[in-house]
Scaffold this active site. Structure first.
Site, PDB file in Angstrom:
ATOM      1  N   GLU A  58       0.811  -1.215   0.000  1.00 53.84           N
ATOM      2  CA  GLU A  58       0.000   0.000   0.000  1.00 53.84           C
ATOM      3  C   GLU A  58       0.847   1.268   0.000  1.00 53.84           C
ATOM      4  OE1 GLU A  58      -2.803  -0.241   3.228  1.00 53.84           O
ATOM      5  OE2 GLU A  58      -3.638  -2.127   2.553  1.00 53.84           O
ATOM      6  N   GLU A 107      -5.040  -8.748   1.196  1.00 51.50           N
ATOM      7  CA  GLU A 107      -5.698  -8.351   2.450  1.00 51.50           C
ATOM      8  C   GLU A 107      -7.174  -8.142   2.201  1.00 51.50           C
ATOM      9  OE1 GLU A 107      -4.206  -4.952   4.596  1.00 51.50           O
ATOM     10  OE2 GLU A 107      -2.128  -5.561   4.238  1.00 51.50           O
TER      11      GLU A 107
HETATM   12  O1  IFM Z   1      -3.841  -2.900   9.286  1.00 54.66           O
HETATM   13  C1  IFM Z   1      -3.828  -2.419   7.986  1.00 54.66           C
HETATM   14  C2  IFM Z   1      -2.665  -3.006   7.213  1.00 54.66           C
HETATM   15  O2  IFM Z   1      -1.455  -2.729   7.818  1.00 54.66           O
HETATM   16  C3  IFM Z   1      -2.628  -2.429   5.827  1.00 54.66           C
HETATM   17  N1  IFM Z   1      -3.893  -2.558   5.171  1.00 54.66           N
HETATM   18  C4  IFM Z   1      -5.064  -2.136   5.886  1.00 54.66           C
HETATM   19  C5  IFM Z   1      -5.091  -2.769   7.257  1.00 54.66           C
HETATM   20  C6  IFM Z   1      -6.352  -2.334   8.024  1.00 54.66           C
HETATM   21  O3  IFM Z   1      -6.401  -0.952   8.147  1.00 54.66           O
END
Ligand code: IFM
Length: 452
Positions: free
Chosen positions: A171, A355
């Site tokens: 990200e 994720e």
């Molecule tokens: O916890 C975060 C992660 O580190 C990166 N993506 C989003 C998740 C939730 O906010």
């Protein structure tokens, strides 16, 4: 193949990878153990009013200390793969020399996973830049891209033959924009041009890392992890739709266009012509290195409207929407919409959902955590994955965020994303109902596969 989840059938292909994900800074703790140096998040959290409740990642889930027990838990879940990040400040010291004790920690993880048939997916940068590098300008300084390449060289040489899957950056929008325009992530700047410079240097670091990994590991699977979702105006007004365009371009296209098309989005170049002076002739060629997969982190969709601040726009939730503890709308079909949009625009060779998950206010009651809302959230998103197969999206895997409750950045320990509950006082882990559901799902997946 039929998979049961929460009493409902999910059909996934045999080759589909189902895993869980974490990140070093969010779970490890052990801030200065065995030679680990501080990261920008250790420094940021030490500043006043940066993190809710004054929480810090100093101890987190004490995963550094409790590694054996946590690995046993991962093995017991029966996951196909485990996505974790390597902490740059744990493996390289302030002089840029390798810290063998830090490296040994990740070696224990990789070896235990491999010994149990679990595929390691390594993230090389999940926001924890060494603070000593920040002191020399951090990602604003082009030299940091070479330091990243040196660190990646160490990791890829070390794990050659054992690890194939490497995500360079997690990200980068968060590192660049939340950290340098919004000011709500480390290092806490609030300047758009700085965000663009940092974003470009992150991309350049990604490109340099790709070259290094390819040189070291001939069969590597290399990707980058982008976050986002379907984005539209909060109202039908032209203003809201223009702001939505800008928001999507900054969040997604800023990163995806250079990677897949060797160019920055023309909209951003037109709006901010002076923000791209840092792009040198050879950079886009380096950044657009061939990738084996695109990692997608999806949580929600975005409705965008105007804001009278330096950002110039804000996201809103539609009235009446079902939201998680983060205030994010539950919108599973957005996963398909977003992946289809990425697929059409960039034709990645493969997409992994690296994720997806939700925070809820979970409670342990009589030794159990009944997180039905999370079970439903994951189930609905897995159904979208199944839908995507049918639309021809090259989707290869899905990783739940997160294995266990952890340090949720500026929200501290307030937001629980885990399928495993963590009591931060005792460090007791309790499998939530979602963990049991995923375990059952994985068991059935293996049973059906082995019966073939
Ligand atoms: O916890 C975060 C992660 O580190 C990166 N993506 C989003 C998740 C939730 O906010």
């Amino acid at each position: 193949m039929k998979l049961q989840f929460n009493n409902n059938a999910i059909v996934l292909s045999d080759e589909f990878t189902l895993g869980v994900a974490t990140a070093a800074q969010q779970i490890e703790g052990g801030r200065s153990l065995d030679g680990r140096i501080d990261s920008i998040w250790d420094a940021y959290a030490a500043r006043k009013d940066t993190i809710e409740n004054g929480d810090t990642p100093t101890n987190a889930c004490e995963h550094y200390r409790l590694l054996d027990q946590d690995i046993a838990m991962i093995i017991d879940l029966g996951v196909d793969a485990y996505r974790f990040s390597i902490a740059w400040p744990r493996v390289m010291d302030e002089q840029g020399e390798v810290n063998p004790l830090g490296l040994a920690f990740y070696e224990r993880i990789v070896d235990a996973l491999l010994a149990n048939g679990i595929t390691p997916y390594i993230t090389l940068y999940h926001w924890d830049l060494p603070e000593c590098i920040q002191k020399s300008g951090g990602w604003e300084n082009r030299d940091t891209t070479d330091l990243f390449a040196q660190y990646v060289d160490v990791i890829s040489q070390h794990f050659k033959g054992r690890v194939q899957h490497f995500s360079t950056l997690n990200e980068p929008w968060c590192s660049a924009f939340l950290g340098n325009l919004y000011g709500i992530h480390a290092p806490g700047n609030t300047d758009r041009k700085t965000a663009y410079i940092v974003g470009h240097h992150l991309l350049l670091a990604h490109g340099k890392a790709c070259r290094v990994i390819r040189k070291n590991i001939s069969n590597a699977q290399i990707g980058i992890v982008l976050n986002g979702g379907p984005t539209q105006g909060f109202t039908d007004s032209i203003e809201d739709n223009l702001k939505a365009e800008l928001a999507y371009h900054e969040m997604v296209s800023f990163f995806a266009e250079p990677i897949y098309k060797a160019q920055y989005p023309s909209l951003l170049r037109k709006l901010f012509p002076d923000f791209f002076d840092m792009v040198l002739a050879e950079d886009l060629d380096i950044i657009s290195a061939e990738l084996d997969y695109l990692g997608v982190n999806y949580y929600t969709r975005n409705f965008v409207t105007d804001a009278q601040d330096d950002i110039g726009y804000q996201t809103k939730v539609s009235p009446g929407a079902v939201v998680t503890a983060m205030g994010w709308e539950v919108y599973p079909q957005g996963l398909t919409e977003f992946c289809m949009q990425l697929n059409e625009s960039y034709q990645p060779k493969a997409i992994y959902i690296l994720e997806n998950g939700a925070a809820f206010d979970d409670q342990v009651v009589a030794g159990e955590v009944n997180d039905d809302a999370r079970c439903e959230y994951i189930y609905q998103h897995l159904l979208e994955v199944e839908k995507m197969f049918n639309f021809g999206v090259p989707i290869k895997g899905y990783f739940v965020w997160s294995l266990m409750d952890n340090f949720e950045w500026a929200f501290g320990y307030n937001k629980r994303f885990g399928i495993v509950h963590v009591d931060y006082q005792t460090q007791q882990r309790t499998l939530k109902r979602s963990a049991h559901a995923i375990k059952a799902l994985l068991k059935q997946k293996k049973r059906i596969n082995s019966a073939k």
